[in-house]
Design an enzyme around this catalytic site. Structure first.
Site, PDB file in Angstrom:
ATOM      1  N   CYS A  79       0.874  -1.177   0.000  1.00  0.00           N
ATOM      2  CA  CYS A  79       0.000   0.000   0.000  1.00  0.00           C
ATOM      3  C   CYS A  79       0.909   1.224   0.000  1.00  0.00           C
ATOM      4  O   CYS A  79       1.480   1.568   1.041  1.00  0.00           O
ATOM      5  CB  CYS A  79      -0.923   0.008   1.217  1.00  0.00           C
ATOM      6  SG  CYS A  79      -2.041   1.433   1.235  1.00  0.00           S
ATOM      7  N   ASN A  81       0.419   4.560  -0.417  1.00  0.00           N
ATOM      8  CA  ASN A  81       0.058   5.752   0.363  1.00  0.00           C
ATOM      9  C   ASN A  81       0.225   5.501   1.860  1.00  0.00           C
ATOM     10  O   ASN A  81       0.714   6.384   2.587  1.00  0.00           O
ATOM     11  CB  ASN A  81      -1.383   6.164   0.048  1.00  0.00           C
ATOM     12  CG  ASN A  81      -1.522   6.753  -1.356  1.00  0.00           C
ATOM     13  OD1 ASN A  81      -0.629   7.460  -1.828  1.00  0.00           O
ATOM     14  ND2 ASN A  81      -2.604   6.454  -2.031  1.00  0.00           N
ATOM     15  N   ARG A 217      -8.649  -3.040  -5.750  1.00  0.00           N
ATOM     16  CA  ARG A 217      -9.009  -4.379  -5.261  1.00  0.00           C
ATOM     17  C   ARG A 217      -9.342  -4.264  -3.779  1.00  0.00           C
ATOM     18  O   ARG A 217      -8.574  -3.687  -3.016  1.00  0.00           O
ATOM     19  CB  ARG A 217      -7.836  -5.324  -5.466  1.00  0.00           C
ATOM     20  CG  ARG A 217      -8.005  -6.703  -4.872  1.00  0.00           C
ATOM     21  CD  ARG A 217      -6.797  -7.601  -5.076  1.00  0.00           C
ATOM     22  NE  ARG A 217      -5.619  -7.144  -4.375  1.00  0.00           N
ATOM     23  CZ  ARG A 217      -4.508  -7.881  -4.252  1.00  0.00           C
ATOM     24  NH1 ARG A 217      -4.421  -9.079  -4.826  1.00  0.00           N
ATOM     25  NH2 ARG A 217      -3.455  -7.411  -3.593  1.00  0.00           N
ATOM     26  N   CYS A 225      -4.241   5.978  -5.150  1.00  0.00           N
ATOM     27  CA  CYS A 225      -3.675   4.636  -4.947  1.00  0.00           C
ATOM     28  C   CYS A 225      -2.189   4.730  -5.306  1.00  0.00           C
ATOM     29  O   CYS A 225      -1.837   4.894  -6.479  1.00  0.00           O
ATOM     30  CB  CYS A 225      -4.385   3.609  -5.828  1.00  0.00           C
ATOM     31  SG  CYS A 225      -3.711   1.939  -5.658  1.00  0.00           S
ATOM     32  N   GLY A 226      -1.353   4.624  -4.284  1.00  0.00           N
ATOM     33  CA  GLY A 226       0.086   4.816  -4.491  1.00  0.00           C
ATOM     34  C   GLY A 226       0.703   3.728  -5.350  1.00  0.00           C
ATOM     35  O   GLY A 226       1.501   4.005  -6.249  1.00  0.00           O
TER      36      GLY A 226
HETATM   37  N1  API Z   1      -6.126  -2.165  -2.859  1.00  0.00           N
HETATM   38  C1  API Z   1      -4.711  -2.568  -2.889  1.00  0.00           C
HETATM   39  C2  API Z   1      -4.047  -2.291  -1.522  1.00  0.00           C
HETATM   40  C3  API Z   1      -3.990  -0.800  -1.205  1.00  0.00           C
HETATM   41  C4  API Z   1      -3.243  -0.032  -2.243  1.00  0.00           C
HETATM   42  C5  API Z   1      -3.413   1.480  -2.246  1.00  0.00           C
HETATM   43  N2  API Z   1      -4.235   2.041  -1.237  1.00  0.00           N
HETATM   44  C6  API Z   1      -2.051   2.150  -2.329  1.00  0.00           C
HETATM   45  O1  API Z   1      -1.898   3.291  -1.864  1.00  0.00           O
HETATM   46  O2  API Z   1      -1.137   1.520  -2.924  1.00  0.00           O
HETATM   47  C7  API Z   1      -4.636  -4.067  -3.186  1.00  0.00           C
HETATM   48  O3  API Z   1      -5.575  -4.799  -2.845  1.00  0.00           O
HETATM   49  O4  API Z   1      -3.597  -4.485  -3.744  1.00  0.00           O
END
Ligand code: API
Length: 292
Positions: A79, A81, A217, A225-226
């Site tokens: 993640c 961020n 996801r 979404c970082g």
């Molecule tokens: N939803 C992503 C996880 C959080 C990623 C996102 N919030 C970021 O800042 O990268 C996944 O299931 O792979």
């Protein structure tokens, strides 16, 4: 015997992608999907896109370990961020110019280029079909045609990247022209993605600037979404659509990405914010080691 105790948390965000950050270094917590969903629920819980647990280091080469759950209760390995948020916490705490955060996707080196900013070395992106992962062999993950039903508009071939988590990127002329909230979940659960995928619509404005909208996801539409910004930066460069240093504009704001020539690592720089602190009632998260 460990008595169940209220658990303090920090509410933080990175460009509006928001997190409940539990510090489990002094007192371990035991989380399951139901507990995560309860905390993340915006009606009946605190509410967040992801729940983050800062845990003691699992080896000598990290300052802390970070566990990540989406608000649907699924545990994931990356993640971007949230990593900036935890990095700032650890840098403030330790006074060190660089901290290392352990995750299930590997060690992440983090620095503070300025007040309220963090730079994270997200490691090297992976592109092989079995690293995304995909359910079947695909020769070239830069342009994969997904067979979708009528509920998904014609988006052209997708670029697939893993940056600690799976990303599927479509290249469009205007991200606002599509109702990603409607067909994002269909693509997230496409059978080609055995572990599901984060779905992005990306518009390459010029070779240094990309506009991005993301269906995450396990979390749905988020303000940023970082990891998607990292994925789209390397995919654009790999497809010859942009340079290796780009600004990515998400609904919540901008991130700077540098897919470093020297070692192929992707560096992400952007803001983080502290919103407020709170306490979760002991019943919400049964600390590990508490008698039944
Ligand atoms: N939803 C992503 C996880 C959080 C990623 C996102 N919030 C970021 O800042 O990268 C996944 O299931 O792979």
């Amino acid at each position: 015997m460990n008595k169940a105790r209220p658990i303090p948390f920090r509410k933080m965000n990175g460009l509006g992608n928001d997190f409940v950050v539990l510090d489990a270094r002094a007192h371990p917590v035991a989380l399951d999907s139901a507990a995560v969903r309860a905390i993340a629920d915006r009606e009946t819980g605190v509410g967040c896109d992801q729940l983050i647990v800062v845990a003691p280091p699992t080896s000598g080469d990290m300052d802390a370990f970070m566990a990540i759950w989406n608000n649907d209760g699924s545990e994931v390995d990356a993640c971007g961020n949230a990593t900036r948020c935890v990095a700032d916490l650890l840098i403030s705490e330790t006074g060190k110019p660089e901290v290392v955060i352990g995750t299930n996707a590997g060690l992440l080196r983090c620095t503070r280029p300025g007040e309220g900013l963090a730079t994270v070395d997200m490691g090297t992106p992976r592109f092989r079909w079995d690293e995304i992962p995909l359910a079947r062999p695909v020769e070239d993950t830069r342009a994969v045609v997904l067979d979708t039903g009528p509920e998904v508009p014609e988006l052209g071939p997708a670029s697939l990247v893993n940056v600690g988590n799976p990303h599927c990127i479509f290249w469009v002329g205007d991200v606002a022209a599509y109702d990603l909230a409607r067909f994002g979940p269909v693509l997230e659960h496409h059978p080609i993605f055995p572990e599901r995928a984060n779905i992005s619509l990306a518009h390459v404005a010029d070779e240094g600037h990309i506009v991005l909208s993301v269906w995450e996801r396990g979390a749905g539409l988020t303000r940023a979404c970082g990891t998607a910004a990292c994925a789209v930066a390397v995919a654009a460069a790999r497809n010859g659509l942009a340079g290796r240093k780009v600004r990515v504009t998400l609904p919540g704001g901008d991130l700077s990405l540098d897919w470093r020539e020297s070692d192929g690592h992707i560096l992400m720089t952007g803001p983080l914010s502290y919103d407020y602190e709170g306490t979760l009632p002991a019943s919400t998260v049964e600390p590990a080691g508490t008698d039944a």
